[in-house]
Design a protein around this motif. Structure first.
Motif, short mmCIF file in Angstrom:
data_model
loop_
_atom_site.label_atom_id
_atom_site.label_comp_id
_atom_site.label_asym_id
_atom_site.label_seq_id
_atom_site.Cartn_x
_atom_site.Cartn_y
_atom_site.Cartn_z
N HIS A 161 1.62 2.89 29.33
CA HIS A 161 1.98 3.04 27.91
C HIS A 161 2.89 4.24 27.66
O HIS A 161 3.51 4.32 26.60
CB HIS A 161 0.71 3.20 27.06
N ALA A 162 2.99 5.15 28.61
CA ALA A 162 3.61 6.46 28.36
C ALA A 162 5.11 6.47 28.13
O ALA A 162 5.61 7.44 27.56
CB ALA A 162 3.25 7.40 29.51
N PRO A 163 5.90 5.47 28.53
CA PRO A 163 7.36 5.59 28.36
C PRO A 163 7.85 5.61 26.92
O PRO A 163 9.07 5.57 26.70
CB PRO A 163 7.90 4.37 29.09
N GLY A 164 7.01 5.68 25.90
CA GLY A 164 7.44 5.63 24.51
C GLY A 164 7.92 6.97 23.99
O GLY A 164 8.63 7.72 24.66
N ASP A 165 7.53 7.31 22.76
CA ASP A 165 7.91 8.55 22.09
C ASP A 165 7.56 9.76 22.98
O ASP A 165 6.53 9.79 23.66
CB ASP A 165 7.16 8.63 20.76
N GLU A 166 8.43 10.78 22.94
CA GLU A 166 8.26 11.92 23.84
C GLU A 166 6.93 12.63 23.61
O GLU A 166 6.21 12.97 24.58
CB GLU A 166 9.42 12.90 23.66
N ASP A 167 6.57 12.88 22.35
CA ASP A 167 5.30 13.55 22.07
C ASP A 167 4.12 12.67 22.48
O ASP A 167 3.14 13.16 23.05
CB ASP A 167 5.20 13.91 20.59
N ASP A 168 4.22 11.38 22.17
CA ASP A 168 3.15 10.46 22.57
C ASP A 168 3.05 10.39 24.09
O ASP A 168 1.94 10.33 24.66
CB ASP A 168 3.41 9.06 22.01
N ARG A 169 4.19 10.42 24.76
CA ARG A 169 4.21 10.35 26.23
C ARG A 169 3.44 11.53 26.82
O ARG A 169 2.59 11.35 27.71
CB ARG A 169 5.65 10.34 26.73
N ALA A 170 3.72 12.71 26.29
CA ALA A 170 3.03 13.89 26.82
C ALA A 170 1.52 13.79 26.57
O ALA A 170 0.71 14.14 27.44
CB ALA A 170 3.59 15.15 26.16
N TRP A 171 1.16 13.32 25.39
CA TRP A 171 -0.28 13.19 25.08
C TRP A 171 -0.96 12.17 25.99
O TRP A 171 -2.05 12.43 26.53
CB TRP A 171 -0.44 12.78 23.62
N LEU A 172 -0.32 11.02 26.19
CA LEU A 172 -0.94 9.97 26.99
C LEU A 172 -1.06 10.39 28.46
O LEU A 172 -2.06 10.09 29.12
CB LEU A 172 -0.13 8.68 26.87
N ALA A 182 -17.79 13.73 29.20
CA ALA A 182 -17.34 13.67 27.80
C ALA A 182 -15.94 14.23 27.65
O ALA A 182 -15.12 13.72 26.86
CB ALA A 182 -18.32 14.41 26.91
N ASP A 183 -15.63 15.31 28.42
CA ASP A 183 -14.29 15.90 28.34
C ASP A 183 -13.26 15.02 29.03
O ASP A 183 -12.08 15.02 28.65
CB ASP A 183 -14.31 17.29 28.98
N ARG A 184 -13.68 14.28 30.05
CA ARG A 184 -12.74 13.41 30.76
C ARG A 184 -12.32 12.24 29.87
O ARG A 184 -11.14 11.86 29.85
CB ARG A 184 -13.37 12.90 32.05
N VAL A 185 -13.28 11.65 29.15
CA VAL A 185 -12.96 10.46 28.37
C VAL A 185 -12.54 10.79 26.93
O VAL A 185 -11.96 9.93 26.24
CB VAL A 185 -14.15 9.48 28.33
N GLY A 186 -12.80 11.99 26.48
CA GLY A 186 -12.53 12.33 25.08
C GLY A 186 -11.10 12.07 24.65
O GLY A 186 -10.86 11.38 23.64
N PRO A 187 -10.08 12.60 25.36
CA PRO A 187 -8.70 12.35 24.94
C PRO A 187 -8.33 10.86 24.93
O PRO A 187 -7.59 10.40 24.06
CB PRO A 187 -7.87 13.12 25.97
N ALA A 188 -8.85 10.10 25.91
CA ALA A 188 -8.51 8.68 25.97
C ALA A 188 -9.08 7.91 24.79
O ALA A 188 -8.49 6.93 24.33
CB ALA A 188 -9.01 8.09 27.28
N LEU A 189 -10.25 8.36 24.30
CA LEU A 189 -10.89 7.67 23.19
C LEU A 189 -10.51 8.26 21.83
O LEU A 189 -10.99 7.80 20.80
CB LEU A 189 -12.41 7.71 23.36
N ASP A 190 -9.62 9.23 21.82
CA ASP A 190 -9.20 9.87 20.58
C ASP A 190 -8.34 8.92 19.73
O ASP A 190 -7.64 8.04 20.26
CB ASP A 190 -8.39 11.13 20.92
N ASP A 191 -8.40 9.14 18.42
CA ASP A 191 -7.61 8.28 17.51
C ASP A 191 -6.12 8.40 17.78
O ASP A 191 -5.36 7.44 17.59
CB ASP A 191 -7.91 8.64 16.05
N ARG A 192 -5.67 9.58 18.20
CA ARG A 192 -4.25 9.74 18.48
C ARG A 192 -3.81 8.83 19.62
O ARG A 192 -2.71 8.27 19.60
CB ARG A 192 -3.92 11.19 18.80
N THR A 193 -4.67 8.68 20.61
CA THR A 193 -4.36 7.78 21.72
C THR A 193 -4.26 6.34 21.22
O THR A 193 -3.34 5.60 21.60
CB THR A 193 -5.44 7.89 22.80
N THR A 194 -5.19 5.97 20.36
CA THR A 194 -5.15 4.61 19.80
C THR A 194 -3.84 4.36 19.07
O THR A 194 -3.21 3.31 19.21
CB THR A 194 -6.34 4.40 18.85
#
Length: 655
Positions: A130-141, A156-168
């Motif tokens: 999914h990462a090739p999109g927007d630059e900021d989104d790419r860095a986050w993903l 919990a720390d490993r899965v937290g960013p992946a389950l974050d609303d920003r990731t969605t």
């Protein structure tokens, strides 16, 4: 071709796509489909929504599950301008949603990181895809993918960013769209808003001339008719509809009350079109000239009114076509031209057109007639007896006109069998007369309006309370309150309603018992009316009609039909229903008394949760007529003779 994913039961689609469905600019159109796939993997879907023309706008409208148990998905499309819009549903597998749902279930089950190694790595790889999109989104993903692989961190720390609303949000902005399946393209013809909602007033210009000193009626003109337009504008009407304005034949001219022979001075039926003065592209000399008609249209336009013209495709024996194009008429064995008949009725003053002998020539001439009036400012045609002409003719004519003049509207006077009425609507008619005129009881009104609400994608009703041809029994026998009740029903149930002149004066004298013809019918004689005197004497319904039209303009919910819902109320003479406006804030609930000359009271129960309701299901509303504040739901609504015939409650549908 069958795709990997199922896209079934798409709506709106008319007769498997044979005809386009209908909407108006600004209308919220629900588009739905049953979408499914094998197994338990997640899906996603969207509507490819395209505007008119080769350069039309293209949008992708996300769909969401509206009934997950039935695999039903929906979205709302809003066209912005008239023309032919198209939509296509696309569905695809959503691996990210599948992964997220599966991981969440396993986390809730308490599984440790060691048991989730494959799930965590699969998620990281999906995030990288999914990462090739927007630059900021790419860095986050990419950071979220790294966190999933960080074996030294807590689970919990490993899965937290992946389950974050920003990731969605980032993933949704660039979905992978695996197993993409494209559905068929479907058409929606979009008209201007007046095609859906408006208030019509029918008047005969020739009856607007007043009386001479001896009390005899004087033939009116476009000028005298224009002088009456300000009254219609003040009453809140949108359309003034004129019966045929063309020259009237002399041969077999009908007399008063449909007498077979006309007396000297009888004006004849306007539907017997054509004389030595011209045919369908001419105006009756007594009304004025073409320039006078164009002036009438201009006056109406300045007052906010549009002129609808009767399109009656038939001729008097004196019409120029009878001699110039004899092939357009049916000959009987004795060589005479067949006149119109609907046994036992006979119309010796009218010759029907024959569409079989020279269809190309006749079609082109009738198209010319329509465009002739379009060039003179007419954008609405009320079509007389369309069910006596071929359906393919109407499909061709309406489509041809709208291809170059998309703002032109056609109303079908289709008082005929249900299949024919609906078939004409599908063939292209903008609006249709309906059977409302004869529906009076609570049960039959509920059943009929439910049917109409289920047909809004192709059939738009126009509820005329009366016509020059139809004086229903309830108006013959009813008090002024009955007239007021019927007006309330028509104006609030239907997005478009209409009144034939004289209704506001409670005219209800029938030609004969058991019939529906008016005595002293305006179809055959001049009928001047003194509206000002009636209003001054309190013997007029003008004030109530004005109120109804004012409320229709104030509350857009009244100008729609898609959200119509009936509510139980414990009295057979009371009808309760609500509408909401999906494009705005207003909701309306109406209670109309069907027998206003008797007392009636009933407990109103709201049928399911309404938008803007309290948690207990009740609604705080205002009576739009009296200003009274009420709480609806489990309350008793009362009516008494001499009082209001309808309660119109309003509130915000957003709470």
């Amino acid at each position: 071709m069958i795709g990997r994913l199922g896209i079934d039961e798409v709506t709106p689609v008319i007769d498997d796509g044979r005809y386009p469905s209908k909407a108006v600019a600004g209308e919220h159109i629900p588009i739905g489909a049953t979408i499914w796939r094998e197994g338990h993997e997640a899906l996603a879907a969207a509507i490819v929504w395209r505007g008119p023309g080769p350069d039309g706008s293209r949008d992708l409208l996300p769909m969401s599950p509206s009934d997950p148990g039935a695999d039903r998905w929906t979205a709302t499309a809003v066209p912005t301008r008239p023309g032919m819009w198209t939509y296509r549903i696309e569905a695809w597998g959503d691996p990210w949603a599948t992964w997220r749902r599966g991981l969440t279930a396993k986390l809730d089950d308490g599984r440790p990181a060691e048991a989730l190694a494959n799930e965590l790595e699969s998620g990281a790889r999906l995030l990288e895809r999914h990462a090739p999109g927007d630059e900021d989104d790419r860095a986050w993903l990419l950071a979220a993918a790294g966190a999933l692989r960080d074996e030294g961190a807590k689970l919990a720390d490993r899965v937290g960013p992946a389950l974050d609303d920003r990731t969605t949000r980032a993933v949704s902005a660039a979905p992978l769209r695996e197993l993409l399946t494209r559905g068929k393209e479907h058409e929606i013809w979009v008209d201007r808003p007046l095609a859906l909602a408006g208030a019509w007033y029918e008047m005969f210009p020739r009856s607007t001339g007043g009386r001479d000193q001896s009390g005899q009626p004087l033939h009116g003109s476009f000028a005298t008719a224009a002088a009456q337009l300000p009254r219609l504008a003040r009453m809140g009407f949108d359309v003034v509809y004129l019966p045929p304005i063309h020259p009237i034949g002399e041969t077999h001219r009908k007399g008063r009350d449909n007498a077979l022979s006309a007396a000297p001075g009888d004006v004849g039926s306007p539907w017997a079109i054509g004389s030595a003065a011209g045919g369908h592209d001419a105006v009756h000399p007594g009304l004025g000239t073409l320039a006078d008609f164009e002036s009438f249209v201009g006056v109406a336009r300045r007052l906010g009114l549009e002129v609808a013209l009767d399109l009656a495709l038939q001729c008097s024996p004196d019409h120029p076509w009878v001699t110039s194009h004899p092939q357009w008429f049916t000959r009987r064995p004795d060589g005479t031209v067949a006149f119109a008949e609907n046994p036992p009725k006979a119309y010796q003053d009218i010759y029907p057109l024959d569409f079989d002998n020279d269809p190309v020539g006749l079609y082109e001439e009738l198209l010319r007639v329509v465009l002739f009036w379009v060039e003179r400012g007419v954008r609405i045609f009320r079509v007389d007896n369309p069910h006596t002409k071929p359906r393919d003719f109407w499909h061709w004519l309406i489509r041809t006109v709208k291809n170059s003049q998309p703002d032109v509207l056609f109303l079908a006077e289709a008082f005929t069998r249900p299949a024919v009425l609906k078939g004409l609507a599908k063939a292209g008619f903008t609006q249709s007369y309906t059977y409302f005129t004869w529906r009076t009881g609570k049960e039959e009104l509920t059943e009929y309006l439910t049917e109409l609400a289920g047909s809004v994608d192709f059939l738009r009703p126009n509820f005329f309370v009366n016509t020059p041809d139809i004086l229903p029994a309830h108006l013959q026998q009813g008090s002024p309150a009955v007239f007021a009740s019927r007006a309330a029903l028509a104006a609030t149930l239907s997005p478009t309603w209409g009144v034939y002149s004289g209704f506001e004066l409670y005219e209800g004298e029938a030609l004969e018992v058991g019939g529906e013809e008016y005595a002293h019918s305006e179809k055959y004689e001049l009928r001047p009316r003194d509206f000002a005197a009636a209003a001054a004497g309190g013997d007029s319904l003008e004030a109530w009609i004005t109120t109804l039209n004012r409320l229709r303009r104030a509350f857009p919910a009244l100008r729609g039909l898609r959200t119509l819902r009936f509510h139980p109320i414990a009295h057979d003479a009371l009808l309760a229903f609500s509408k909401t406006d999906p494009a705005g804030d207003d909701a309306v609930l109406c209670v109309v008394c069907l027998d206003p000359d008797r007392e009636a009271a009933g407990r109103l129960v709201l049928n399911g949760p309404l938008p803007g309701a309290h948690p207990d299901g009740t609604v705080d509303a205002v009576d739009a007529v009296t200003g009274e504040r009420v709480r609806l739901g489990g309350t008793t609504v009362r009516f008494a003779p001499g009082g209001p015939v309808a309660r119109i409650f309003t509130w915000s549908n957003r709470g």
